[in-house]
Design a protein around this motif. Structure first.
Motif, PDB file in Angstrom:
ATOM      1  N   THR A  75       0.841  -1.196   0.000  1.00  0.00           N
ATOM      2  CA  THR A  75       0.000   0.000   0.000  1.00  0.00           C
ATOM      3  C   THR A  75       0.873   1.241   0.000  1.00  0.00           C
ATOM      4  N   ALA A  76       0.532   2.210  -0.851  1.00  0.00           N
ATOM      5  CA  ALA A  76       1.209   3.505  -0.883  1.00  0.00           C
ATOM      6  C   ALA A  76       0.198   4.598  -0.566  1.00  0.00           C
ATOM      7  N   VAL A  77       0.617   5.534   0.254  1.00  0.00           N
ATOM      8  CA  VAL A  77      -0.223   6.664   0.627  1.00  0.00           C
ATOM      9  C   VAL A  77       0.162   7.853  -0.252  1.00  0.00           C
ATOM     10  N   LEU A  78      -0.780   8.325  -1.057  1.00  0.00           N
ATOM     11  CA  LEU A  78      -0.528   9.370  -2.036  1.00  0.00           C
ATOM     12  C   LEU A  78      -0.801  10.753  -1.456  1.00  0.00           C
ATOM     13  N   SER A  79       0.078  11.696  -1.753  1.00  0.00           N
ATOM     14  CA  SER A  79      -0.137  13.082  -1.345  1.00  0.00           C
ATOM     15  C   SER A  79       0.403  14.021  -2.409  1.00  0.00           C
ATOM     16  N   LEU A  80      -0.150  15.224  -2.451  1.00  0.00           N
ATOM     17  CA  LEU A  80       0.276  16.230  -3.422  1.00  0.00           C
ATOM     18  C   LEU A  80       1.675  16.728  -3.069  1.00  0.00           C
ATOM     19  N   PRO A  81       2.546  16.904  -4.062  1.00  0.00           N
ATOM     20  CA  PRO A  81       3.883  17.430  -3.769  1.00  0.00           C
ATOM     21  C   PRO A  81       3.869  18.954  -3.680  1.00  0.00           C
ATOM     22  N   ALA A  82       5.042  19.548  -3.586  1.00  0.00           N
ATOM     23  CA  ALA A  82       5.197  20.999  -3.697  1.00  0.00           C
ATOM     24  C   ALA A  82       5.391  21.337  -5.182  1.00  0.00           C
ATOM     25  N   PRO A  83       4.977  22.549  -5.602  1.00  0.00           N
ATOM     26  CA  PRO A  83       4.474  23.667  -4.807  1.00  0.00           C
ATOM     27  C   PRO A  83       2.969  23.637  -4.593  1.00  0.00           C
ATOM     28  N   GLN A  84       2.523  24.495  -3.687  1.00  0.00           N
ATOM     29  CA  GLN A  84       1.105  24.638  -3.423  1.00  0.00           C
ATOM     30  C   GLN A  84       0.433  25.319  -4.623  1.00  0.00           C
ATOM     31  N   PRO A  85      -0.570  24.676  -5.237  1.00  0.00           N
ATOM     32  CA  PRO A  85      -1.166  25.242  -6.459  1.00  0.00           C
ATOM     33  C   PRO A  85      -2.228  26.297  -6.174  1.00  0.00           C
ATOM     34  N   CYS A  86      -1.835  27.327  -5.453  1.00  0.00           N
ATOM     35  CA  CYS A  86      -2.734  28.434  -5.108  1.00  0.00           C
ATOM     36  C   CYS A  86      -2.019  29.732  -5.468  1.00  0.00           C
ATOM     37  N   PHE A  87      -2.640  30.512  -6.342  1.00  0.00           N
ATOM     38  CA  PHE A  87      -1.936  31.659  -6.925  1.00  0.00           C
ATOM     39  C   PHE A  87      -2.716  32.962  -6.801  1.00  0.00           C
ATOM     40  N   GLY A  88      -3.531  33.071  -5.751  1.00  0.00           N
ATOM     41  CA  GLY A  88      -4.214  34.333  -5.486  1.00  0.00           C
ATOM     42  C   GLY A  88      -5.661  34.378  -5.910  1.00  0.00           C
ATOM     43  N   ASN A  89      -6.087  33.443  -6.764  1.00  0.00           N
ATOM     44  CA  ASN A  89      -7.485  33.385  -7.190  1.00  0.00           C
ATOM     45  C   ASN A  89      -8.166  32.286  -6.366  1.00  0.00           C
ATOM     46  N   THR A  90      -8.958  32.698  -5.385  1.00  0.00           N
ATOM     47  CA  THR A  90      -9.539  31.760  -4.429  1.00  0.00           C
ATOM     48  C   THR A  90     -10.388  30.700  -5.107  1.00  0.00           C
ATOM     49  N   GLU A  91     -11.268  31.108  -5.999  1.00  0.00           N
ATOM     50  CA  GLU A  91     -12.171  30.148  -6.632  1.00  0.00           C
ATOM     51  C   GLU A  91     -11.408  29.182  -7.520  1.00  0.00           C
ATOM     52  N   GLU A  92     -10.419  29.686  -8.262  1.00  0.00           N
ATOM     53  CA  GLU A  92      -9.596  28.807  -9.092  1.00  0.00           C
ATOM     54  C   GLU A  92      -8.907  27.746  -8.242  1.00  0.00           C
ATOM     55  N   SER A  93      -8.351  28.162  -7.102  1.00  0.00           N
ATOM     56  CA  SER A  93      -7.648  27.218  -6.230  1.00  0.00           C
ATOM     57  C   SER A  93      -8.599  26.176  -5.668  1.00  0.00           C
ATOM     58  N   ARG A  94      -9.772  26.609  -5.229  1.00  0.00           N
ATOM     59  CA  ARG A  94     -10.742  25.664  -4.673  1.00  0.00           C
ATOM     60  C   ARG A  94     -11.151  24.621  -5.706  1.00  0.00           C
ATOM     61  N   GLN A  95     -11.402  25.056  -6.907  1.00  0.00           N
ATOM     62  CA  GLN A  95     -11.849  24.137  -7.956  1.00  0.00           C
ATOM     63  C   GLN A  95     -10.744  23.151  -8.329  1.00  0.00           C
ATOM     64  N   LEU A  96      -9.517  23.650  -8.431  1.00  0.00           N
ATOM     65  CA  LEU A  96      -8.402  22.771  -8.787  1.00  0.00           C
ATOM     66  C   LEU A  96      -8.161  21.729  -7.702  1.00  0.00           C
ATOM     67  N   ILE A  97      -8.110  22.154  -6.442  1.00  0.00           N
ATOM     68  CA  ILE A  97      -7.885  21.222  -5.343  1.00  0.00           C
ATOM     69  C   ILE A  97      -8.991  20.173  -5.292  1.00  0.00           C
ATOM     70  N   ARG A  98     -10.241  20.602  -5.489  1.00  0.00           N
ATOM     71  CA  ARG A  98     -11.348  19.647  -5.501  1.00  0.00           C
ATOM     72  C   ARG A  98     -11.148  18.607  -6.610  1.00  0.00           C
ATOM     73  N   ARG A  99     -10.752  19.068  -7.783  1.00  0.00           N
ATOM     74  CA  ARG A  99     -10.540  18.164  -8.915  1.00  0.00           C
ATOM     75  C   ARG A  99      -9.430  17.162  -8.604  1.00  0.00           C
ATOM     76  N   LEU A 100      -8.353  17.630  -8.006  1.00  0.00           N
ATOM     77  CA  LEU A 100      -7.237  16.752  -7.684  1.00  0.00           C
ATOM     78  C   LEU A 100      -7.638  15.721  -6.629  1.00  0.00           C
ATOM     79  N   ASN A 101      -8.375  16.145  -5.625  1.00  0.00           N
ATOM     80  CA  ASN A 101      -8.806  15.215  -4.580  1.00  0.00           C
ATOM     81  C   ASN A 101      -9.771  14.167  -5.123  1.00  0.00           C
ATOM     82  N   GLU A 102     -10.673  14.592  -5.988  1.00  0.00           N
ATOM     83  CA  GLU A 102     -11.613  13.625  -6.558  1.00  0.00           C
ATOM     84  C   GLU A 102     -10.908  12.608  -7.442  1.00  0.00           C
ATOM     85  N   GLU A 103      -9.887  13.048  -8.168  1.00  0.00           N
ATOM     86  CA  GLU A 103      -9.137  12.108  -9.001  1.00  0.00           C
ATOM     87  C   GLU A 103      -8.341  11.128  -8.122  1.00  0.00           C
TER      88      GLU A 103
END
Length: 347
Positions: A75-103
Motif C-alpha cells: 500500500t502507498a499513501v498518495l499526497s500532493l507534492p510541492a508547490p502549493q497550487p494556489c496563486f491568489g485566485n480563491t475560486e480557481e484554487s478551490r476548484q483545482l484542489i477539488r478536482r485533484l482530490n476527486e481524481e
C-alpha cells in the motif's frame, strides 16, 4: 542464522531468499506523491513549474504499481507534492484542489488496498480549506490530509489555522506535513544549493517548531501528525528548545510547552535513505511505534527507490538494536495509524 555476522551482502541475500515471504507485499509507504496532469498544467499556466527549483518528476498509476510490486510495497499513501497550487485566485484554487482530490479518490477506488490518499487543501484560504477537509474526509473518504510547511507564507502553527485544526481534530485526522519553498527565501543561496539539500529539512523543522511553540498538537490531540524525512532537524532542535524555553518563558517571550502531550501525536517517516545513526537520533525524540516507512516516490528513479528500500531492510536486519523494530517500521506502525478508519487490512 546470525545476521549480525554475515555482512551486508549476505544479509541482502538472506532478505531476498529465505525470508522473502516477509519482504514481499508487506510494506506500507506513507510518503509517495501523486502528480496529475491537471496539477502540472496549473503550475505551467502560472509559470510555477520550477518554483521549487527543480522539475517535477513524471508520474502515472501503472508505473507506480510496477514499482510497488518490485519493491514489495502493498500500500502507498498518495499526497500532493510541492508547490502549493494556489496563486491568489480563491475560486480557481478551490476548484483545482477539488478536482485533484476527486481524481485521487477515483484512483484509490480503482485499486483497492493498493493506494490510500491524503487530501490537499486550498490554503492559505482557511475557509475553503475547512470546507474541502470536510468534503474530502466525509464524502471522498480521504485517509488524511496533507499540509504544506507553509502555504504562500502562512506557516503551520499559525493562529489563523486553529479553526482548521479544530475540524481535523474532530475527524481524528492523520495529517502529513511536507516541506515547501520557504517564504521569504534566500534566492542566491537556493540557486547554488537546491531546496532538497538543506531548506526542505529546515523548512519542516521551522513549521513543526512553530506548532510546538503554540502547543498545537497538545490542543488538538486527536490529530496525528506525520513528519517527513526522518524528523528533519528535530532531533537537534528539540533539546535546544527544551534548554532555552525556561529563559524565554521567564522573559515573557514564549508560553510553556507541554512536551509530553505535543510529542505524543507526532510520527516520523524514513524517507531520505537513513543510516543507523539517523534512526538512533530519531529514537531520542520518539518511540519505535511512531516511525514509518516512506519512499518519496517518484522523486528518484525507480531503481534508486528500490535499492534504498532493500538497503534499509538489510540495515535493519543487521543492526541488533533496530532489528526487532523492522516490521514495525516497514508496515505495522503505518497500518495501526490508519486502522481506525478501516483503511488498512491485517497483512
Amino acid at each position: 542464522m546470525n545476521i549480525a555476522k554475515t555482512g551486508i551482502a549476505a544479509v541482502i541475500s538472506f532478505l531476498s531468499g529465505t525470508v522473502n515471504v516477509w519482504a514481499k507485499d508487506t510494506v506500507t509507504d506513507v510518503h509517495s506523491h501523486i502528480i496529475l496532469p491537471a496539477y502540472t498544467q496549473a503550475l505551467e499556466s502560472h509559470d510555477a513549474a520550477l518554483e521549487e527549483t527543480f522539475p517535477l518528476p513524471q508520474w502515472d498509476v501503472q508505473k507506480h504499481l510496477e514499482f510497488m510490486d518490485k519493491a514489495g510495497i502493498k500500500t502507498a499513501v498518495l499526497s500532493l507534492p510541492a508547490p502549493q497550487p494556489c496563486f491568489g485566485n480563491t475560486e480557481e484554487s478551490r476548484q483545482l484542489i477539488r478536482r485533484l482530490n476527486e481524481e485521487a479518490a477515483r484512483i484509490k477506488a480503482a485499486y483497492p488496498g493498493r493506494f490510500l490518499f491524503l487530501a490537499a487543501l486550498p490554503l492559505p484560504d482557511v475557509e475553503g480549506a475547512m470546507a474541502e477537509a470536510e468534503y474530502a474526509l466525509t464524502t471522498l473518504k480521504a485517509d488524511g490530509i496533507k499540509l504544506a510547511s507553509n502555504s504562500r507564507g502562512q506557516y503551520i502553527g499559525d493562529a489563523a489555522l486553529d479553526p482548521l485544526m479544530a475540524v481535523l481534530n474532530r475527524h481524528k485526522a492523520v495529517v502529513f506535513i511536507h516541506p515547501h519553498r520557504p517564504t521569504p527565501y534566500a534566492k542566491d543561496i537556493i540557486d547554488v544549493t537546491p531546496l532538497a539539500m538543506y531548506e526542505y529539512p529546515a523548512e519542516t523543522t521551522r513549521g513543526i517548531v512553530n506548532m510546538l511553540a503554540r502547543n498545537v498538537p497538545a490542543r488538538y490531540p486527536d490529530v496525528k501528525i506525520i513528519i517527513p524525512h526522518c524528523g528533519s532537524f528535530l532531533p537537534l532542535a528539540l533539546p535546544r528548545m527544551r534548554s532555552i524555553l525556561p529563559a524565554m518563558v521567564k522573559n515573557g517571550l514564549m508560553e510553556e510547552i507541554d512536551w509530553e502531550k505535543n510529542l505524543s501525536g507526532l510520527y516520523y517517516d524514513l524517507a531520505g535513505n537513513p543510516t543507523p545513526e539517523v534512526i538512533d537520533s530519531l529514537l531520542t525524540i520518539t518511540a519505535p511505534d511512531h516511525i514509518l516507512f516512506g519512499s518519496d516516490y517518484p522523486y528518484l528513479p525507480p531503481e534508486v527507490h528500490l535499492n534504498n528500500l532493500q538497503r534499509l531492510k538489510a540495515m535493519l536486519a543487521a543492526n541488533k538494536k533496530l532489528a526487532p523494530y523492522a516490521e514495525m517500521f516497514l508496515w505495522q506502525n503505518a497500518d495501526n495509524l490508519f486502522a481506525e478508519k478501516g483503511n488498512t487490512k491485517e497483512k
